[in-house]
Design a protein around this motif. Structure first.
Motif, PDB file in Angstrom:
ATOM      1  N   GLY A  62       0.813  -1.221   0.000  1.00  0.00           N
ATOM      2  CA  GLY A  62       0.000   0.000   0.000  1.00  0.00           C
ATOM      3  C   GLY A  62       0.841   1.263   0.000  1.00  0.00           C
ATOM      4  N   VAL A  63       2.161   1.112   0.143  1.00  0.00           N
ATOM      5  CA  VAL A  63       3.040   2.281   0.093  1.00  0.00           C
ATOM      6  C   VAL A  63       3.829   2.229  -1.224  1.00  0.00           C
ATOM      7  CG1 VAL A  63       5.011   3.432   1.174  1.00  0.00           C
ATOM      8  CG2 VAL A  63       3.267   2.351   2.592  1.00  0.00           C
ATOM      9  N   THR A  64       3.845   3.348  -1.922  1.00  0.00           N
ATOM     10  CA  THR A  64       4.589   3.360  -3.179  1.00  0.00           C
ATOM     11  C   THR A  64       6.056   3.689  -2.912  1.00  0.00           C
ATOM     12  OG1 THR A  64       4.237   5.706  -3.575  1.00  0.00           O
ATOM     13  CG2 THR A  64       2.554   4.195  -4.425  1.00  0.00           C
ATOM     14  N   LYS A  65       6.867   3.409  -3.913  1.00  0.00           N
ATOM     15  CA  LYS A  65       8.296   3.707  -3.802  1.00  0.00           C
ATOM     16  C   LYS A  65       8.541   5.200  -3.589  1.00  0.00           C
ATOM     17  CE  LYS A  65      11.762   1.544  -6.523  1.00  0.00           C
ATOM     18  NZ  LYS A  65      12.142   0.985  -7.830  1.00  0.00           N
ATOM     19  N   THR A  66       7.760   6.006  -4.298  1.00  0.00           N
ATOM     20  CA  THR A  66       7.970   7.449  -4.151  1.00  0.00           C
ATOM     21  C   THR A  66       7.557   7.929  -2.758  1.00  0.00           C
ATOM     22  OG1 THR A  66       5.820   7.958  -5.130  1.00  0.00           O
ATOM     23  CG2 THR A  66       7.696   7.936  -6.616  1.00  0.00           C
ATOM     24  N   GLN A  67       6.492   7.332  -2.224  1.00  0.00           N
ATOM     25  CA  GLN A  67       6.089   7.704  -0.852  1.00  0.00           C
ATOM     26  C   GLN A  67       7.183   7.331   0.154  1.00  0.00           C
ATOM     27  OE1 GLN A  67       2.391   5.555  -0.785  1.00  0.00           O
ATOM     28  NE2 GLN A  67       1.159   7.414  -1.061  1.00  0.00           N
ATOM     29  N   MET A  68       7.779   6.175  -0.090  1.00  0.00           N
ATOM     30  CA  MET A  68       8.872   5.727   0.787  1.00  0.00           C
ATOM     31  C   MET A  68      10.027   6.722   0.723  1.00  0.00           C
ATOM     32  SD  MET A  68       9.197   3.207   2.794  1.00  0.00           S
ATOM     33  CE  MET A  68      10.373   3.499   4.075  1.00  0.00           C
ATOM     34  N   PHE A  69      10.322   7.153  -0.493  1.00  0.00           N
ATOM     35  CA  PHE A  69      11.404   8.126  -0.681  1.00  0.00           C
ATOM     36  C   PHE A  69      11.128   9.401   0.123  1.00  0.00           C
ATOM     37  CE2 PHE A  69      13.042  11.834  -3.030  1.00  0.00           C
ATOM     38  CZ  PHE A  69      14.406  11.562  -2.990  1.00  0.00           C
ATOM     39  N   ASP A  84      12.511  11.856   7.363  1.00  0.00           N
ATOM     40  CA  ASP A  84      13.252  11.347   8.529  1.00  0.00           C
ATOM     41  C   ASP A  84      14.645  11.962   8.608  1.00  0.00           C
ATOM     42  OD1 ASP A  84      11.100   9.787   9.062  1.00  0.00           O
ATOM     43  OD2 ASP A  84      12.010   7.893   8.426  1.00  0.00           O
ATOM     44  N   GLY A  85      15.299  12.057   7.449  1.00  0.00           N
ATOM     45  CA  GLY A  85      16.646  12.634   7.408  1.00  0.00           C
ATOM     46  C   GLY A  85      16.648  14.088   7.825  1.00  0.00           C
ATOM     47  N   LEU A  86      15.653  14.807   7.361  1.00  0.00           N
ATOM     48  CA  LEU A  86      15.525  16.222   7.703  1.00  0.00           C
ATOM     49  C   LEU A  86      15.277  16.389   9.205  1.00  0.00           C
ATOM     50  CD1 LEU A  86      15.622  18.898   6.221  1.00  0.00           C
ATOM     51  CD2 LEU A  86      13.164  18.724   5.794  1.00  0.00           C
ATOM     52  N   THR A  87      14.419  15.544   9.746  1.00  0.00           N
ATOM     53  CA  THR A  87      14.152  15.567  11.183  1.00  0.00           C
ATOM     54  C   THR A  87      15.441  15.357  11.967  1.00  0.00           C
ATOM     55  OG1 THR A  87      11.956  14.644  10.809  1.00  0.00           O
ATOM     56  CG2 THR A  87      12.827  14.474  13.044  1.00  0.00           C
ATOM     57  N   GLU A  88      16.220  14.401  11.495  1.00  0.00           N
ATOM     58  CA  GLU A  88      17.477  14.073  12.152  1.00  0.00           C
ATOM     59  C   GLU A  88      18.427  15.277  12.170  1.00  0.00           C
ATOM     60  OE1 GLU A  88      17.645  11.097  13.549  1.00  0.00           O
ATOM     61  OE2 GLU A  88      19.567  11.726  14.443  1.00  0.00           O
ATOM     62  N   ILE A  89      18.609  15.924  11.013  1.00  0.00           N
ATOM     63  CA  ILE A  89      19.578  17.030  11.027  1.00  0.00           C
ATOM     64  C   ILE A  89      19.026  18.266  11.736  1.00  0.00           C
ATOM     65  CG2 ILE A  89      20.889  16.247   8.995  1.00  0.00           C
ATOM     66  CD1 ILE A  89      19.766  18.467   7.399  1.00  0.00           C
ATOM     67  N   LEU A  90      17.708  18.338  11.888  1.00  0.00           N
ATOM     68  CA  LEU A  90      17.145  19.453  12.660  1.00  0.00           C
ATOM     69  C   LEU A  90      17.237  19.203  14.165  1.00  0.00           C
ATOM     70  CD1 LEU A  90      14.003  20.295  10.500  1.00  0.00           C
ATOM     71  CD2 LEU A  90      15.979  21.780  10.875  1.00  0.00           C
ATOM     72  N   GLY A  91      17.790  18.057  14.539  1.00  0.00           N
ATOM     73  CA  GLY A  91      18.050  17.835  15.963  1.00  0.00           C
ATOM     74  C   GLY A  91      17.407  16.595  16.545  1.00  0.00           C
ATOM     75  N   ARG A 106       7.986  17.912  13.560  1.00  0.00           N
ATOM     76  CA  ARG A 106       6.915  18.793  13.057  1.00  0.00           C
ATOM     77  C   ARG A 106       7.461  19.833  12.090  1.00  0.00           C
ATOM     78  NH1 ARG A 106       3.925  20.284  18.641  1.00  0.00           N
ATOM     79  NH2 ARG A 106       3.973  18.166  19.474  1.00  0.00           N
ATOM     80  N   ILE A 107       8.646  20.346  12.410  1.00  0.00           N
ATOM     81  CA  ILE A 107       9.263  21.352  11.536  1.00  0.00           C
ATOM     82  C   ILE A 107       9.576  20.723  10.178  1.00  0.00           C
ATOM     83  CG2 ILE A 107      11.263  22.878  11.208  1.00  0.00           C
ATOM     84  CD1 ILE A 107       9.416  23.858  13.422  1.00  0.00           C
ATOM     85  N   ALA A 108      10.101  19.501  10.205  1.00  0.00           N
ATOM     86  CA  ALA A 108      10.428  18.817   8.946  1.00  0.00           C
ATOM     87  C   ALA A 108       9.165  18.645   8.106  1.00  0.00           C
ATOM     88  CB  ALA A 108      11.083  17.470   9.229  1.00  0.00           C
ATOM     89  N   SER A 109       8.067  18.257   8.729  1.00  0.00           N
ATOM     90  CA  SER A 109       6.881  18.054   7.893  1.00  0.00           C
ATOM     91  C   SER A 109       6.294  19.385   7.439  1.00  0.00           C
ATOM     92  CB  SER A 109       5.838  17.158   8.564  1.00  0.00           C
ATOM     93  OG  SER A 109       5.557  17.581   9.845  1.00  0.00           O
ATOM     94  N   ARG A 110       6.480  20.431   8.246  1.00  0.00           N
ATOM     95  CA  ARG A 110       6.041  21.764   7.807  1.00  0.00           C
ATOM     96  C   ARG A 110       6.835  22.227   6.592  1.00  0.00           C
ATOM     97  NH1 ARG A 110       5.500  26.375  12.445  1.00  0.00           N
ATOM     98  NH2 ARG A 110       5.594  27.977  10.842  1.00  0.00           N
ATOM     99  N   ILE A 111       8.138  21.982   6.621  1.00  0.00           N
ATOM    100  CA  ILE A 111       8.989  22.393   5.499  1.00  0.00           C
ATOM    101  C   ILE A 111       8.597  21.630   4.242  1.00  0.00           C
ATOM    102  CG2 ILE A 111      11.352  22.299   4.561  1.00  0.00           C
ATOM    103  CD1 ILE A 111      12.334  22.835   7.455  1.00  0.00           C
ATOM    104  N   LEU A 112       8.329  20.338   4.402  1.00  0.00           N
ATOM    105  CA  LEU A 112       8.012  19.518   3.227  1.00  0.00           C
ATOM    106  C   LEU A 112       6.577  19.735   2.768  1.00  0.00           C
ATOM    107  CD1 LEU A 112       9.945  16.256   4.059  1.00  0.00           C
ATOM    108  CD2 LEU A 112      10.606  18.111   2.546  1.00  0.00           C
ATOM    109  N   GLY A 113       5.795  20.425   3.553  1.00  0.00           N
ATOM    110  CA  GLY A 113       4.454  20.863   3.140  1.00  0.00           C
ATOM    111  C   GLY A 113       3.404  19.757   3.140  1.00  0.00           C
TER     112      GLY A 113
END
Ligand code: GDP
Length: 301
Positions: free
Chosen positions: A69-76, A82-89, A294-301
């Protein structure tokens, strides 16, 4: 305001290109990785940390078993997030810092002159009162060398209905701190917010004074106030402070004027400090908690 709008637009573009794809083959995957990488580099994020993020996404994408039920692009997209969350702290720490007043909680604020330290103290007091209306908060003016700084804390203190403790003219920071701590015990304050000396640049004088204040105040938290508009330089400043005093979190100010996000994206990897609050306007309501996910998901819209 839109958080880091210049950066957000670029990375959202990269993500939306991927989401529209019918097939996500290796060529498209490499292209998408490159676009995400470019957006981070243009945002003034630290190059090494960006490359680590990109290579993590690349490896994980190859290893991960994509659920039904998850596409490759969704996984990407999820791996980028996750990576963005990590570098944001990684994990946010503001809950711990803005905890219920149980006893005398001492929070020391440090930072360069002009970073927004004094304003942040008043904002922090206001935010605390919003969450805990009965909290008794004392502001302590230990930036004793600049009469204007003491005056400013007094004025801001009045605006947020908090008492300010300051010494007579010419008294030194240690003396003011000592008296303020005694006074706060006597009057049973819950929070003691300590303003410290700000300088234009980091010098030994400043650091020695901070070390002494830390020793005497035994603060529960030391919050480092940083100007986001200085980009990666804020991360370098943080690294220097963090080698001298025990920084427990960073407040990134002026995010309402920072379109690129370089400070936020580089801070954790360069200095080890994580962001716990952000300043989002000049007025005293403009302080918000900072949760990397939350910040990461806000940035990614
Ligand atoms: P200090 O020298 O570190 O105590 O800095 P101040 O608290 O005096 O702040 C310096 C300037 O930055 C002032 O004009 C503040 O109004 C402004 N400022 C502080 N925080 C923010 C913020 O989050 N957003 C914006 N736009 N301005 C801010």
């Amino acid at each position: 305001y839109m958080l880091f709008d210049e950066f957000a637009n670029k990375i959202q573009q990269a993500i939306s290109n991927v989401s529209k794809l019918q097939v996500f083959n290796d060529k498209e995957f490499q292209k998408a990785l490159k676009n995400v990488r470019d957006s981070l580099i243009e945002a003034d994020a630290n190059v090494e940390i960006v490359d680590e993020l990109i290579s993590n996404v690349e490896t994980k994408m190859k290893q991960v078993k994509i659920p039904k039920g998850v596409t490759k692009t969704q996984m990407f997209v999820k791996l980028v997030q996750d990576g963005l969350t990590e570098i944001l702290g990684g994990e946010g720490t503001s809950d711990r810092i803005l905890s219920a007043p149980q006893r005398q909680k001492r929070i020391m604020f440090v930072g360069l002159q002009g970073s927004g330290k004094t304003t942040t103290i008043a904002k922090f007091a206001k935010l605390t009162l919003k969450k805990f209306p009965k909290a008794r908060i004392l502001l302590v003016a230990c930036d004793t060398r600049r009469p204007a700084a003491i005056e400013q804390l007094n004025i801001l203190g009045k605006r947020v209905n908090c008492e300010t403790f300051s010494g007579e003219e010419g008294s030194n920071a240690e003396w003011v701190l000592d008296r303020a701590l005694k006074y706060s015990l006597e009057k049973e304050f819950d929070y003691i917010l300590i303003d410290t000396a700000g300088r234009q640049v980091i010098d030994n004088d400043l650091m020695n004074e901070l070390v002494l204040l830390e020793k005497n105040a035994k603060p529960d938290e030391i919050l480092l106030v940083l100007d986001a508009m200085t980009g990666q330089e804020a991360a370098n400043v943080a690294r220097q402070f963090a080698t001298t005093v025990r920084i427990s979190g960073a407040v990134l100010t002026k995010l309402d004027s920072d379109t690129r996000g370089g400070a936020a994206l580089s801070l954790n990897s360069i200095s080890g400090c994580s962001i716990c609050f952000m300043g989002t306007s000049e007025n005293l309501d403009g302080l918000e908690t900072f949760y990397p996910d939350r910040i990461a998901s806000r940035i990614l819209g």
